[in-house]
Scaffold this motif. Structure first.
Motif, PDB file in Angstrom:
ATOM      1  N   MET A   1       0.606  -4.026   3.989  1.00 34.74           N
ATOM      2  CA  MET A   1      -0.534  -4.112   4.896  1.00 34.74           C
ATOM      3  C   MET A   1      -0.847  -5.575   5.148  1.00 34.74           C
ATOM      4  O   MET A   1      -0.985  -6.362   4.198  1.00 34.74           O
ATOM      5  CB  MET A   1      -1.729  -3.443   4.219  1.00 34.74           C
ATOM      6  CG  MET A   1      -2.904  -3.255   5.129  1.00 34.74           C
ATOM      7  SD  MET A   1      -3.077  -1.501   5.503  1.00 34.74           S
ATOM      8  CE  MET A   1      -2.791  -1.496   7.236  1.00 34.74           C
TER       9      MET A   1
ATOM     10  N   HIS B   1       0.833  -1.198   0.000  1.00 38.32           N
ATOM     11  CA  HIS B   1       0.000   0.000   0.000  1.00 38.32           C
ATOM     12  C   HIS B   1       0.869   1.250   0.000  1.00 38.32           C
ATOM     13  O   HIS B   1       1.999   1.205   0.459  1.00 38.32           O
ATOM     14  CB  HIS B   1      -0.849   0.070   1.276  1.00 38.32           C
ATOM     15  CG  HIS B   1      -2.027  -0.854   1.293  1.00 38.32           C
ATOM     16  ND1 HIS B   1      -2.912  -0.874   2.338  1.00 38.32           N
ATOM     17  CD2 HIS B   1      -2.468  -1.772   0.403  1.00 38.32           C
ATOM     18  CE1 HIS B   1      -3.859  -1.775   2.092  1.00 38.32           C
ATOM     19  NE2 HIS B   1      -3.611  -2.351   0.934  1.00 38.32           N
TER      20      HIS B   1
ATOM     21  N   MET C   1      -5.163   5.146   1.762  1.00 40.96           N
ATOM     22  CA  MET C   1      -4.150   4.190   1.325  1.00 40.96           C
ATOM     23  C   MET C   1      -4.571   3.617  -0.020  1.00 40.96           C
ATOM     24  O   MET C   1      -5.738   3.358  -0.257  1.00 40.96           O
ATOM     25  CB  MET C   1      -4.027   3.039   2.319  1.00 40.96           C
ATOM     26  CG  MET C   1      -3.504   3.454   3.662  1.00 40.96           C
ATOM     27  SD  MET C   1      -3.156   2.020   4.697  1.00 40.96           S
ATOM     28  CE  MET C   1      -4.775   1.320   4.900  1.00 40.96           C
TER      29      MET C   1
ATOM     30  N   HIS D   1       4.022   0.689   2.529  1.00 40.13           N
ATOM     31  CA  HIS D   1       4.046  -0.331   3.588  1.00 40.13           C
ATOM     32  C   HIS D   1       3.416  -1.602   3.055  1.00 40.13           C
ATOM     33  O   HIS D   1       2.732  -1.586   2.040  1.00 40.13           O
ATOM     34  CB  HIS D   1       3.295   0.155   4.829  1.00 40.13           C
ATOM     35  CG  HIS D   1       1.876   0.579   4.564  1.00 40.13           C
ATOM     36  ND1 HIS D   1       1.559   1.820   4.070  1.00 40.13           N
ATOM     37  CD2 HIS D   1       0.704  -0.088   4.699  1.00 40.13           C
ATOM     38  CE1 HIS D   1       0.242   1.898   3.928  1.00 40.13           C
ATOM     39  NE2 HIS D   1      -0.312   0.750   4.284  1.00 40.13           N
TER      40      HIS D   1
HETATM   41 CU   LIG Z   1      -2.281  -0.033   4.174  1.00 41.13          CU
END
Ligand SMILES: [Cu+2]
Length: 144
Positions: A109, A73, A85, A107
């Motif tokens: 997720m 994301h 996001m 990141h």
């Molecule tokens: Cu995320």
């Protein structure tokens, strides 16, 4: 008669391999960590990927045993200050560049955790790259 003796220089290359840096020769993943979170919640994983090769690569998918889904994301904040996001189909890894997954940006997720991630716990995350193939990393859960 003078004789010139050729000077041979022996170059010894010392390859230093860090035990904490999974690499397949072209990509190196370091500084991995995850936010502590509880089963049923979502978690987030961060790390740094260095592409030491002269060719571009891309992170295509990720997976782990500790969550139903693990996907890349990008966090962003729009002109109105609203945070959101966006799922990334692929994350580009430009040649000879470092890509940082960090809070407020890229990141991984972890959706619907199957278990608690307490500070001090570790789990494995599998990263699948377009060119480099698969790299498995060990991720510790820790407070930011
Ligand atoms: Cu995320």
């Amino acid at each position: 008669m003078k004789k010139i003796t050729p000077l041979f220089i022996l170059t010894i290359a010392i390859l230093i391999v860090s035990a904490c840096a999974p690499t397949n020769g072209t990509l190196t993943v370091t500084d991995s960590w995850a936010r502590p979170a509880q089963a049923g919640e979502n978690g987030a994983v961060y790390f740094v990927i260095e592409n030491g090769s002269a060719s571009e690569d891309a992170l295509l998918s990720t997976s782990t045993n500790v969550a139903e889904v693990a996907e890349a994301h990008m966090s962003m904040v729009d002109a109105n200050g609203v945070a959101s996001m966006q799922m990334q189909e692929a994350v580009s890894m430009p040649a000879r560049e470092t890509v940082k997954f960090k809070p407020g940006g890229l990141h991984i997720m972890l959706i619907n955790l199957k278990q608690d991630l307490k500070a001090g716990d570790t789990f494995t995350l599998t990263l699948n790259f377009k060119e480099a193939g698969t790299i498995v990393i060990e991720v510790p859960a820790q407070e930011p």
